[in-house]
Write an enzyme that holds these catalytic residues in place. Structure first.
Site, PDB file in Angstrom:
ATOM      1  N   PRO A 318      43.759  69.279 -21.856  1.00  0.00           N
ATOM      2  CA  PRO A 318      44.398  68.935 -23.088  1.00  0.00           C
ATOM      3  C   PRO A 318      43.822  69.225 -24.476  1.00  0.00           C
ATOM      4  CG  PRO A 318      43.073  67.088 -22.116  1.00  0.00           C
ATOM      5  CD  PRO A 318      43.185  68.178 -21.281  1.00  0.00           C
ATOM      6  N   ASP A 510      38.543  71.144 -25.094  1.00  0.00           N
ATOM      7  CA  ASP A 510      39.295  70.535 -23.856  1.00  0.00           C
ATOM      8  C   ASP A 510      38.768  68.780 -23.934  1.00  0.00           C
ATOM      9  OD1 ASP A 510      39.867  69.156 -21.500  1.00  0.00           O
ATOM     10  OD2 ASP A 510      39.184  70.672 -20.181  1.00  0.00           O
ATOM     11  N   HIS A 511      39.863  68.117 -24.621  1.00  0.00           N
ATOM     12  CA  HIS A 511      39.559  66.757 -25.104  1.00  0.00           C
ATOM     13  C   HIS A 511      39.208  65.847 -23.851  1.00  0.00           C
ATOM     14  CE1 HIS A 511      39.007  64.118 -28.049  1.00  0.00           C
ATOM     15  NE2 HIS A 511      40.016  64.003 -28.688  1.00  0.00           N
ATOM     16  N   ARG A 512      39.472  66.508 -22.553  1.00  0.00           N
ATOM     17  CA  ARG A 512      38.667  65.449 -21.537  1.00  0.00           C
ATOM     18  C   ARG A 512      37.203  65.615 -21.417  1.00  0.00           C
ATOM     19  NH1 ARG A 512      41.162  68.942 -16.363  1.00  0.00           N
ATOM     20  NH2 ARG A 512      40.356  70.303 -17.723  1.00  0.00           N
ATOM     21  N   ILE A 514      35.372  67.041 -24.410  1.00  0.00           N
ATOM     22  CA  ILE A 514      34.525  67.004 -25.628  1.00  0.00           C
ATOM     23  C   ILE A 514      35.269  66.157 -26.620  1.00  0.00           C
ATOM     24  CG2 ILE A 514      33.878  68.590 -27.541  1.00  0.00           C
ATOM     25  CD1 ILE A 514      34.148  71.018 -25.565  1.00  0.00           C
TER      26      ILE A 514
END
Length: 539
Positions: A318, A510-512, A514
């Site tokens: 994401p 990568d919002h998973r 960071i």
């Protein structure tokens, strides 16, 4: 002694490759490990070396041809051995005529419907084998290979020409009869004794559409001429029906491509007739001029690999993009002072080495941006190496050479290595390992004038920083002045709007792994080093 050489797996799990160019010709003497051909893999163009010392006997694959791994592409007369003259070789047996009558020289006579050519035939062993399998007279085939040699593609074309004429005529006749009812109404001079044109348009369209039965394959073998014909006709080879196979894989011929393309056109015409209800175009209606022809470019090799990688990254990680800008006026000045000294050492100093060092310094403070997500073990892996990838535009697409161990290299070392890697990427001589192992990537879209973007992460990395163009922009700066006070600390200061050198930054994460706050803090640290480049001396 003749040695056959098969296309090796020059990549990781490669199944096929395109022959880009041959570096030798029949009769050339080669040494072991001497490059004989260039082939395109899913990453780059690589050279294929000769496996022996010897003389090139035959070249069995054409430039531009997609060849499966394991296919014989060239043969050699091994050095030190005396090859058996072709004239003394046993003649190839050709299929006998149905009545069993043989020619005067003792060989089976040629089929009656094929005119045999006179003279000695030069053909690859694989071409002769294929001719026997397809029932083609090798002597009747015109060779298109080096020195007029008959290739496998020539044999297939001859077989297709012989076997496909009747099928093509039947298909054309069926198609013509099937379209009469669908096209009658728009024909002004139709004979009165023809069948009625009151047939429902939808039925006509359905009848025509039934003839288009598309296949759904992932891989199809075809001669280069057939692939070119499919591109010209706008046909997907994997959709063309076929019962023919070669080496266990579906094989499509020219006639099958033409038949499929014609059936598609007929179905489209019938569908259009059904939609219009068979009505004639109104008189005086607008004239529609034909537009330009579409160009179809094969989606394969490096371009296809790039597409798959981008798709995997975008649909797996994401993405969130953090935008900011940085005043790099002092960086511009510093680089200007050091440029001549670097050139004296034969180094071209750009802004990128400064950016690389600033990123490494920021990654040390925020290691989560120098990471990968191990989904199988459900772990975030903070990488111990600082391997910085630099996205590079090439004629074949975007490649990302990697500067390994950037934290252990000086500014000029990074500049030299980056220049060499970029040159190799653009001339497509870069090795696969030189584009692997990255932990963080940079993309410089500002080189062509862009400011902000949403870079796609180079998966499985978790972050990528995009650099915009450096432009003059108005900024408020504080200067010491007399008679002015900010009222807070009693210091005499003045504020002015002045032009400054400003560069934009776009960080995708990568919002998973960071969070947005960590992304902003990382960018702020990068900005600090770029605004004050002398801090890089401490790194």
């Amino acid at each position: 002694m003749v040695r056959e050489f098969k296309l090796p797996d020059v990549g990781e799990g490669l199944t096929e490759a395109e022959i880009v160019s041959w570096l030798v010709e029949p009769g050339d003497t080669v040494a072991e490990d001497q490059p004989v051909a260039e082939v395109e893999t899913d990453k780059a163009v690589v050279e294929v070396p000769a496996p022996v010392n010897g003389t090139v006997k035959e070249i069995l694959a054409e430039e531009g041809e997609m060849v499966p791994v394991g296919t014989v592409i060239i043969t050699f007369d091994v050095e030190g051995e005396v090859p058996e003259p072709e004239a003394e070789a046993e003649p190839e047996a050709e299929p006998a005529e149905p009545d069993g009558k043989e020619a005067a020289d003792g060989e089976p006579a040629e089929p009656k419907d094929v005119e045999a050519t006179s003279g000695r035939v030069f053909a690859a062993p694989s071409a002769r084998r294929l001719a026997r399998e397809l029932g083609v007279s090798i002597e009747a085939v015109d060779g298109s290979g080096p020195g007029g040699r008959v290739t496998e593609a020539d044999v297939r074309e001859a077989a297709e020409t012989s076997a496909g004429e009747e099928a093509t005529e039947e298909a054309a006749a069926d198609a013509d009869s099937g379209l009469k009812s669908a096209t009658r109404k728009v024909t002004d001079d139709a004979d009165e004794d023809e069948p009625s044109t009151d047939t429902d348009g939808a039925e006509a369209a359905g009848a025509a559409s039934e003839t288009v039965e598309s296949a759904d394959r992932e891989r199809t073998l075809a001669a280069p001429s057939t692939r070119k014909l499919a591109e010209e006709k706008g046909v997907d080879l994997d959709a063309v029906p076929t019962e023919q196979t070669q080496d266990g894989e579906p094989f499509v011929t020219d006639d099958q491509v033409r038949e499929y393309a014609e059936a598609q056109q007929q179905a489209q015409a019938a569908d259009a007739e059904a939609v219009s209800g068979g009505a004639e175009a109104p008189a005086g209606g607008p004239d529609i001029e034909a537009g330009g022809e579409d160009e179809r470019i094969p989606y394969r090799g490096i371009r296809k690999t790039i597409g798959k990688q981008m798709e995997r990254s975008k649909y797996t990680a994401p993405h969130v993009t953090h935008h900011d800008d940085v005043d790099v006026t002092r960086l511009v000045e510093t680089r200007g002072r050091l440029k001549e000294k670097a050139e004296a050492r034969d180094t071209k100093l750009t802004y990128m080495p400064f950016v690389v060092k600033a990123i490494v310094a920021a990654l040390k403070e925020y290691p989560v941006l120098n990471s990968q997500l191990d989904e199988d073990n459900e772990e975030i892996v903070l990488k111990g190496e600082y391997n910085i990838g630099v996205a590079t535009a090439t004629d074949a697409g975007l490649m990302v050479p990697v500067i390994k161990g950037a934290d252990r290299k000086g500014m000029l070392d990074i500049a030299d290595e980056m220049r060499d890697l970029i040159e190799k990427a653009r001339d497509r001589s870069i090795a696969r390992e030189e584009m692997q192992g990255g932990t963080f990537s940079i993309t410089n879209f500002g080189a062509i004038g862009g400011e902000y973007a949403t870079p796609i992460i180079n998966y499985p990395e978790t972050a990528i920083l995009g650099l915009g163009a450096i432009k003059d922009r108005p900024r408020v700066v504080e200067r010491e002045a007399q008679g002015a006070s900010d009222g807070a600390n009693g210091e005499a200061v003045s504020k002015e709007v002045v032009p400054r050198k400003v560069m934009t930054l776009s960080l995708s994460i990568d919002h998973r792994v960071i969070d947005g706050a960590e992304a902003a803090q990382f960018v702020n640290t990068v900005k600090e080093y770029l605004e004050n480049p002398e801090l890089l001396l401490l790194e």
